[in-house]
Design a protein around this motif. Structure first.
Motif, PDB file in Angstrom:
ATOM      1  N   LYS A 122      -1.450 -26.682   2.719  1.00 33.55           N
ATOM      2  CA  LYS A 122      -2.708 -26.090   2.267  1.00 33.55           C
ATOM      3  C   LYS A 122      -3.504 -27.079   1.426  1.00 33.55           C
ATOM      4  CE  LYS A 122      -4.518 -21.985  -0.103  1.00 33.55           C
ATOM      5  NZ  LYS A 122      -4.148 -20.709  -0.775  1.00 33.55           N
ATOM      6  N   GLN A 123      -2.830 -27.793   0.539  1.00 31.65           N
ATOM      7  CA  GLN A 123      -3.501 -28.787  -0.299  1.00 31.65           C
ATOM      8  C   GLN A 123      -4.081 -29.919   0.548  1.00 31.65           C
ATOM      9  OE1 GLN A 123      -0.129 -29.646  -2.802  1.00 31.65           O
ATOM     10  NE2 GLN A 123      -0.986 -28.494  -4.535  1.00 31.65           N
ATOM     11  N   ILE A 124      -3.314 -30.382   1.524  1.00 32.50           N
ATOM     12  CA  ILE A 124      -3.774 -31.472   2.384  1.00 32.50           C
ATOM     13  C   ILE A 124      -4.986 -31.027   3.190  1.00 32.50           C
ATOM     14  CG2 ILE A 124      -3.162 -32.960   4.322  1.00 32.50           C
ATOM     15  CD1 ILE A 124      -0.244 -32.804   3.271  1.00 32.50           C
ATOM     16  N   ALA A 125      -4.917 -29.824   3.761  1.00 32.53           N
ATOM     17  CA  ALA A 125      -6.029 -29.320   4.575  1.00 32.53           C
ATOM     18  C   ALA A 125      -7.311 -29.187   3.756  1.00 32.53           C
ATOM     19  CB  ALA A 125      -5.652 -27.979   5.192  1.00 32.53           C
ATOM     20  N   ALA A 126      -7.170 -28.892   2.478  1.00 31.96           N
ATOM     21  CA  ALA A 126      -8.350 -28.677   1.631  1.00 31.96           C
ATOM     22  C   ALA A 126      -9.063 -29.976   1.276  1.00 31.96           C
ATOM     23  CB  ALA A 126      -7.936 -27.951   0.358  1.00 31.96           C
ATOM     24  N   ARG A 127      -8.343 -31.089   1.285  1.00 32.35           N
ATOM     25  CA  ARG A 127      -8.952 -32.338   0.805  1.00 32.35           C
ATOM     26  C   ARG A 127      -8.992 -33.453   1.849  1.00 32.35           C
ATOM     27  NH1 ARG A 127      -3.986 -33.727  -3.299  1.00 32.35           N
ATOM     28  NH2 ARG A 127      -4.467 -31.588  -3.863  1.00 32.35           N
ATOM     29  N   ALA A 128      -8.431 -33.211   3.029  1.00 27.50           N
ATOM     30  CA  ALA A 128      -8.304 -34.287   4.011  1.00 27.50           C
ATOM     31  C   ALA A 128      -9.306 -34.130   5.151  1.00 27.50           C
ATOM     32  CB  ALA A 128      -6.888 -34.302   4.584  1.00 27.50           C
ATOM     33  N   PRO A 129      -9.837 -35.251   5.651  1.00 30.80           N
ATOM     34  CA  PRO A 129     -10.688 -35.188   6.846  1.00 30.80           C
ATOM     35  C   PRO A 129      -9.853 -34.881   8.081  1.00 30.80           C
ATOM     36  CG  PRO A 129     -10.275 -37.472   6.239  1.00 30.80           C
ATOM     37  CD  PRO A 129      -9.680 -36.631   5.153  1.00 30.80           C
ATOM     38  N   SER A 130     -10.506 -34.385   9.126  1.00 27.20           N
ATOM     39  CA  SER A 130      -9.806 -34.058  10.365  1.00 27.20           C
ATOM     40  C   SER A 130      -9.634 -35.308  11.218  1.00 27.20           C
ATOM     41  CB  SER A 130     -10.572 -33.002  11.155  1.00 27.20           C
ATOM     42  OG  SER A 130     -10.615 -31.791  10.440  1.00 27.20           O
ATOM     43  N   GLY A 131      -8.492 -35.400  11.874  1.00 22.19           N
ATOM     44  CA  GLY A 131      -8.210 -36.527  12.757  1.00 22.19           C
ATOM     45  C   GLY A 131      -7.807 -36.062  14.136  1.00 22.19           C
ATOM     46  N   ILE A 132      -7.168 -36.945  14.890  1.00 20.25           N
ATOM     47  CA  ILE A 132      -6.784 -36.658  16.267  1.00 20.25           C
ATOM     48  C   ILE A 132      -5.816 -35.491  16.337  1.00 20.25           C
ATOM     49  CG2 ILE A 132      -5.634 -37.610  18.319  1.00 20.25           C
ATOM     50  CD1 ILE A 132      -6.554 -40.392  17.346  1.00 20.25           C
ATOM     51  N   GLY A 134      -5.001 -33.253  13.586  1.00 18.66           N
ATOM     52  CA  GLY A 134      -5.057 -32.469  12.372  1.00 18.66           C
ATOM     53  C   GLY A 134      -5.511 -33.295  11.185  1.00 18.66           C
ATOM     54  N   PRO A 135      -5.272 -32.793   9.957  1.00 17.50           N
ATOM     55  CA  PRO A 135      -5.747 -33.492   8.758  1.00 17.50           C
ATOM     56  C   PRO A 135      -5.137 -34.887   8.626  1.00 17.50           C
ATOM     57  CG  PRO A 135      -5.089 -31.235   8.245  1.00 17.50           C
ATOM     58  CD  PRO A 135      -4.623 -31.504   9.640  1.00 17.50           C
ATOM     59  N   GLU A 180      -6.518 -43.134  11.102  1.00 16.54           N
ATOM     60  CA  GLU A 180      -6.575 -42.092  12.125  1.00 16.54           C
ATOM     61  C   GLU A 180      -5.511 -41.009  11.953  1.00 16.54           C
ATOM     62  OE1 GLU A 180      -7.592 -43.331  16.179  1.00 16.54           O
ATOM     63  OE2 GLU A 180      -7.663 -45.394  15.453  1.00 16.54           O
ATOM     64  N   PHE A 181      -4.434 -41.316  11.195  1.00 13.86           N
ATOM     65  CA  PHE A 181      -3.371 -40.333  10.974  1.00 13.86           C
ATOM     66  C   PHE A 181      -2.987 -40.238   9.503  1.00 13.86           C
ATOM     67  CE2 PHE A 181      -2.819 -42.019  15.273  1.00 13.86           C
ATOM     68  CZ  PHE A 181      -2.857 -40.855  16.013  1.00 13.86           C
ATOM     69  N   GLY A 182      -3.061 -41.349   8.792  1.00 14.35           N
ATOM     70  CA  GLY A 182      -2.599 -41.392   7.413  1.00 14.35           C
ATOM     71  C   GLY A 182      -1.105 -41.633   7.338  1.00 14.35           C
ATOM     72  N   ASP A 183      -0.602 -41.763   6.120  1.00 17.97           N
ATOM     73  CA  ASP A 183       0.840 -41.919   5.909  1.00 17.97           C
ATOM     74  C   ASP A 183       1.530 -40.657   6.453  1.00 17.97           C
ATOM     75  OD1 ASP A 183       0.087 -44.213   4.592  1.00 17.97           O
ATOM     76  OD2 ASP A 183       0.342 -43.359   2.593  1.00 17.97           O
ATOM     77  N   PHE A 184       2.443 -40.841   7.387  1.00 18.19           N
ATOM     78  CA  PHE A 184       2.984 -39.671   8.082  1.00 18.19           C
ATOM     79  C   PHE A 184       4.398 -39.340   7.623  1.00 18.19           C
ATOM     80  CE2 PHE A 184       3.551 -43.413  10.765  1.00 18.19           C
ATOM     81  CZ  PHE A 184       4.879 -43.356  11.151  1.00 18.19           C
TER      82      PHE A 184
END
Length: 310
Positions: A122-132, A134-135, A180-184
């Motif tokens: 929930k925290q990530i979705a609130a502050r992260a841009p959308s990518g291929i 998801g957030p 494009e994905f961030g630290d996964f």
């Protein structure tokens, strides 16, 4: 296992791997019975390996116990046998490899290549841009220095350097994993190790150097290549197949009632899967399973498979 900083070129790229004796694999998740989409992937990976006089392994990817359907792994293996697939060596079960995955994670943490994350979805979705897919994780915990404990995930540090590879079916792909994905995630907050970690470790450990799988995993490839670089593992060659879709245009799932398979009468489904892969029609007089496979392996050409439209 050796690990080290990502310094650029791969220790062994897909081209070099292609010159080694072929080793492929089929790696289903035990979440239901074998369906037509899985049969297509099994047939393509098996035919490509056997046509190259290579090895073909079977691995059960059962990392997520709540999603596993009891008995489905055995049913999948029995169905593969009924359709004429013969694998090399014992079946590998990811659920039995947690100690190895944990050692790899600890090694990555020691080398500063992975870090603990306390962010919720929930925290990530609130502050992260959308990518291929998801957030895009914004790196909130990168420098937090959090203690590793229950309820916290482990993420792999990524870089902005572009990763390129040439898929044998889909052609060239370039992605920047960080942007494009961030630290996964390589170990989830609820405990299980992530697919991206397990598949890289297992392919490396098993000597898999050619990966033939569905196009739904195409965009996982650059993350896996980044992890291979971090571990000093060789890069396999990749071939991503067009997906089999249901009547609503969605990827078939093992729980789908669409296109059921009949292991007691395997030839019709094998012929259909063969045709889906753009291979030439087998002779009409083929009536036995062994006849189909003898003809198929002599006539297989991966280059015939169509590229998925952009």
């Amino acid at each position: 296992m050796r690990s080290g900083k990502d310094s650029g070129p791969d220790p062994a790229d897909g081209g070099r791997q292609a010159r080694l004796p072929y080793c492929g694999r089929f790696a289903p998740s035990p979440t239901g019975t074998l369906h037509f989409g899985s049969l297509v992937a099994a047939l393509a990976s098996y035919a490509d390996a056997r046509a190259a006089a290579g090895r073909w392994l079977v691995r059960i990817e059962n990392l997520d116990p709540p999603r596993e359907v009891p008995g489905s792994a055995d049913r999948i293996l029995r169905a593969l046998e009924a359709f004429g697939f013969a694998w090399d060596g014992p079946v590998l079960y990811q659920s039995e490899r947690s100690t190895l995955y944990r050692e790899v994670c600890e090694d990555l943490k020691r080398q500063g290549l992975a870090y603990v994350c306390s962010c919720s979805r929930k925290q990530i979705a609130a502050r992260a841009p959308s990518g291929i897919e998801g957030p895009i994780y914004p790196g909130s915990c990168r420098r937090a220095g959090l203690v590793d404990r229950t309820g916290r995930a482990l993420r792999l540090l990524t870089q902005e350097q572009a990763i390129d590879f040439d898929d044998r079916i889909q052609g060239p792909l370039r992605q920047r994993v960080q942007s494009e994905f961030g630290d996964f995630v390589i170990r989830r907050a609820d405990g299980p190790f992530a697919y991206q970690l397990a598949v890289v470790v297992d392919d490396w450990q098993q000597g898999v150097n050619q990966v033939v799988r569905g196009c739904d995993l195409l965009h996982s490839s650059t993350r896996q290549i980044h992890l291979q670089r971090c571990l000093g593992a060789p890069r396999p060659g990749y071939a991503h197949l067009p997906l089999v879709l249901d009547r609503q245009g969605r990827k078939l799932s093992k729980s789908s009632a669409d296109q059921p398979l009949d292991p007691a009468n395997p030839l019709p489904a094998l012929r259909a899967a063969w045709g889906f892969l753009d291979q030439p029609d087998p002779p009409a007089q083929i009536e036995r399973l062994d006849e189909f496979w003898d003809w198929a392996l002599a006539n297989w050409t991966l280059a015939r498979i169509r590229r998925t439209p952009d």
